[in-house]
Design an enzyme around this catalytic site. Structure first.
Site, PDB file in Angstrom:
ATOM      1  N   GLN A   1      86.183  53.315  -0.294  1.00  0.00           N
ATOM      2  CA  GLN A   1      87.411  52.666  -0.780  1.00  0.00           C
ATOM      3  C   GLN A   1      87.476  52.776  -2.304  1.00  0.00           C
ATOM      4  O   GLN A   1      87.002  51.918  -3.023  1.00  0.00           O
ATOM      5  CB  GLN A   1      87.445  51.188  -0.345  1.00  0.00           C
ATOM      6  CG  GLN A   1      88.751  50.529  -0.726  1.00  0.00           C
ATOM      7  CD  GLN A   1      88.910  49.085  -0.229  1.00  0.00           C
ATOM      8  OE1 GLN A   1      89.408  48.242  -0.961  1.00  0.00           O
ATOM      9  NE2 GLN A   1      88.511  48.798   0.990  1.00  0.00           N
TER      10      GLN A   1
ATOM     11  N   TYR B   1      87.925  37.571  -2.848  1.00  0.00           N
ATOM     12  CA  TYR B   1      89.375  37.451  -3.028  1.00  0.00           C
ATOM     13  C   TYR B   1      89.791  35.971  -3.069  1.00  0.00           C
ATOM     14  O   TYR B   1      89.424  35.183  -2.212  1.00  0.00           O
ATOM     15  CB  TYR B   1      90.139  38.198  -1.937  1.00  0.00           C
ATOM     16  CG  TYR B   1      90.052  39.712  -2.064  1.00  0.00           C
ATOM     17  CD1 TYR B   1      89.426  40.313  -3.152  1.00  0.00           C
ATOM     18  CD2 TYR B   1      90.594  40.548  -1.102  1.00  0.00           C
ATOM     19  CE1 TYR B   1      89.334  41.694  -3.270  1.00  0.00           C
ATOM     20  CE2 TYR B   1      90.512  41.932  -1.211  1.00  0.00           C
ATOM     21  CZ  TYR B   1      89.869  42.496  -2.302  1.00  0.00           C
ATOM     22  OH  TYR B   1      89.782  43.859  -2.414  1.00  0.00           O
TER      23      TYR B   1
HETATM   24  P1  NAP Z   1      99.488  47.768  -5.254  1.00  0.00           P
HETATM   25  O1  NAP Z   1     100.292  48.025  -4.019  1.00  0.00           O
HETATM   26  O2  NAP Z   1      99.196  48.878  -6.165  1.00  0.00           O
HETATM   27  O3  NAP Z   1     100.196  46.613  -6.126  1.00  0.00           O
HETATM   28  C1  NAP Z   1     100.756  45.502  -5.523  1.00  0.00           C
HETATM   29  C2  NAP Z   1     101.502  44.740  -6.574  1.00  0.00           C
HETATM   30  O4  NAP Z   1     102.678  45.453  -6.918  1.00  0.00           O
HETATM   31  C3  NAP Z   1     101.940  43.363  -6.089  1.00  0.00           C
HETATM   32  O5  NAP Z   1     101.736  42.431  -7.137  1.00  0.00           O
HETATM   33  C4  NAP Z   1     103.409  43.559  -5.805  1.00  0.00           C
HETATM   34  O6  NAP Z   1     104.178  42.378  -6.027  1.00  0.00           O
HETATM   35  C5  NAP Z   1     103.770  44.559  -6.883  1.00  0.00           C
HETATM   36  N1  NAP Z   1     105.029  45.231  -6.621  1.00  0.00           N
HETATM   37  C6  NAP Z   1     106.070  45.264  -7.492  1.00  0.00           C
HETATM   38  N2  NAP Z   1     107.083  45.944  -6.963  1.00  0.00           N
HETATM   39  C7  NAP Z   1     106.716  46.356  -5.747  1.00  0.00           C
HETATM   40  C8  NAP Z   1     107.369  47.104  -4.719  1.00  0.00           C
HETATM   41  N3  NAP Z   1     108.612  47.572  -4.874  1.00  0.00           N
HETATM   42  N4  NAP Z   1     106.718  47.341  -3.583  1.00  0.00           N
HETATM   43  C9  NAP Z   1     105.461  46.887  -3.432  1.00  0.00           C
HETATM   44  N5  NAP Z   1     104.783  46.161  -4.369  1.00  0.00           N
HETATM   45  C10 NAP Z   1     105.406  45.900  -5.516  1.00  0.00           C
HETATM   46  O7  NAP Z   1      98.149  47.165  -4.706  1.00  0.00           O
HETATM   47  P2  NAP Z   1      97.095  46.037  -5.215  1.00  0.00           P
HETATM   48  O8  NAP Z   1      97.605  44.710  -4.846  1.00  0.00           O
HETATM   49  O9  NAP Z   1      96.699  46.257  -6.616  1.00  0.00           O
HETATM   50  O10 NAP Z   1      95.862  46.404  -4.294  1.00  0.00           O
HETATM   51  C11 NAP Z   1      96.068  46.545  -2.891  1.00  0.00           C
HETATM   52  C12 NAP Z   1      94.844  46.139  -2.124  1.00  0.00           C
HETATM   53  O11 NAP Z   1      93.757  46.994  -2.471  1.00  0.00           O
HETATM   54  C13 NAP Z   1      94.323  44.725  -2.398  1.00  0.00           C
HETATM   55  O12 NAP Z   1      95.006  43.731  -1.684  1.00  0.00           O
HETATM   56  C14 NAP Z   1      92.898  44.857  -1.896  1.00  0.00           C
HETATM   57  O13 NAP Z   1      92.863  44.752  -0.482  1.00  0.00           O
HETATM   58  C15 NAP Z   1      92.546  46.283  -2.300  1.00  0.00           C
HETATM   59  N6  NAP Z   1      91.782  46.305  -3.578  1.00  0.00           N
HETATM   60  C16 NAP Z   1      90.479  46.664  -3.520  1.00  0.00           C
HETATM   61  C17 NAP Z   1      89.724  46.718  -4.676  1.00  0.00           C
HETATM   62  C18 NAP Z   1      88.289  47.125  -4.582  1.00  0.00           C
HETATM   63  O14 NAP Z   1      87.568  47.034  -5.576  1.00  0.00           O
HETATM   64  N7  NAP Z   1      87.834  47.567  -3.433  1.00  0.00           N
HETATM   65  C19 NAP Z   1      90.302  46.412  -5.922  1.00  0.00           C
HETATM   66  C20 NAP Z   1      91.654  46.056  -5.965  1.00  0.00           C
HETATM   67  C21 NAP Z   1      92.386  46.023  -4.780  1.00  0.00           C
HETATM   68  P3  NAP Z   1     104.743  41.504  -4.806  1.00  0.00           P
HETATM   69  O15 NAP Z   1     103.553  40.885  -4.143  1.00  0.00           O
HETATM   70  O16 NAP Z   1     105.601  40.506  -5.508  1.00  0.00           O
HETATM   71  O17 NAP Z   1     105.518  42.398  -3.897  1.00  0.00           O
END
Ligand code: NAP
Length: 304
Positions: A185, A61
């Protein structure tokens, strides 16, 4: 007649047998950077205040295609150095096994070095959970099992898990382990239903594994719905959100967590106000009818 019996709500449960209790929602650090209008510490404190205890990071990350590998863990390490008391409030999980350019390496040499580097960057002596980030097709599951077990025996890792593994890969690895895999996960959201449909959730329930759902908002697409499918899911989530006085995002998180495996959505937002909304998850109650409505909107078809 429409069924109005509430589905059981998710609650805190142990990460693994004898392990620490974890919240029904986690916070993820994939998008953790310094320049977000607020400090990393503010985001971490917002998560803790919302009742989140499980914090998900990974060695890679911060990587932006050229560099930045390890930067998210280093940022977390800086926060913990400034405010060491935060560490005691966290159940900390990291991952290893992705090496840009290779792309995957789960050899003992690579994973052990990855864990050591992660601990060093975060300034901690152990993590409660270590997960293999992606399956390395060139590591025999017996060798991977030996590596993961040795990590637990060393005391540097409390429990072990996998991410992005197929059901068969999980079974093969578990077959060579003397201890249970604590977590899997996969990506999961109303926009990504695969682990619900390919048997991974059933396997997790059978083996008592905790499911950590990554990208629970489809990487933000549920919040800013554009395609017909996204808008159809958003419309139905909004009606549940309105009924319970929560945001659409919280409705999505609670839909995920309402499945009987109680998958833990890993919230990816880096905005403290949005992270704080996680506390609202317990306000939403699902019935079979309302839950299936979202599923059918997500599938784009009625179930038979
Ligand atoms: P997500 O919750 O699906 O998306 C988050 C994104 O949505 C952020 O950029 C956020 O922006 C945006 N967003 C827009 N409006 C929102 C609202 N109303 N409420 C909340 N978010 C909003 O999750 P993700 O970041 O893609 O993934 C979450 C976690 O999963 C990662 O941090 C990581 O720990 C894990 N992950 C794991 C893998 C793997 O291969 N194991 C891959 C990807 C992710 P803002 O920040 O501006 O709020």
């Amino acid at each position: 007649m429409t069924d109005s019996t509430p589905l059981p709500a998710p609650s805190a449960h142990a990460l693994n047998q004898g392990g620490p209790e974890i919240s029904p929602v986690a916070w993820g650090m994939w998008r953790l950077t310094e320049d977000n209008g607020c400090s990393p510490q503010e985001r971490i404190e917002a998560a803790l205040e919302a009742g989140i205890t499980l914090f998900d990071t990974a060695a890679i990350y911060g990587f932006n295609g050229d560099n930045g590998f390890g930067d998210a863990e280093a940022l977390l390490g800086a926060v913990l150095q400034d405010e060491p008391s935060l560490r005691r409030k966290m159940v900390l999980t990291t991952k290893g096994g992705i090496e840009p350019g290779v792309p995957y390496d789960s050899s003992a040499e690579y994973l052990n070095a990855s864990l050591e580097a992660s601990l060093k960057r975060m300034g901690v002596d152990h993590v409660e959970l270590f997960q293999v980030h992606r399956p390395d097709l060139l590591t025999h599951p017996e060798a991977l099992a030996a590596t993961l077990q040795a990590m637990v025996e060393s005391g540097k890792v409390g429990a072990i898990g996998v991410s992005n593994f197929t059901k068969a890969q999980i079974s093969a690895l578990q077959n060579f382990l003397d201890i249970p895999l604590a977590t899997t996960q996969p990506e999961f959201s109303p926009l990504h239903l695969e682990p619900l449909q390919n048997g991974e959730f059933d396997q997790a329930m059978q083996n008592d594994m905790t499911i950590l759902a990554w990208s629970p908002l489809g990487g933000g697409r549920i919040a800013s719905a554009e395609s017909t499918r996204e808008r159809s899911v958003a419309l139905r989530l909004d009606s549940v959100a309105k009924e319970f006085g929560v945001s659409r995002a919280v409705a999505a998180f609670s839909w995920i967590a309402a499945h009987p495996a109680h998958p833990i959505p890993i919230i990816g937002s880096q905005t403290p106000e949005r992270i704080a909304e996680a506390a609202d998850i317990s306000k939403v109650t699902w019935t079979r009818h309302s839950w299936y409505e979202i599923l059918q909107a997500a599938m784009g078809e009625k179930l038979p």
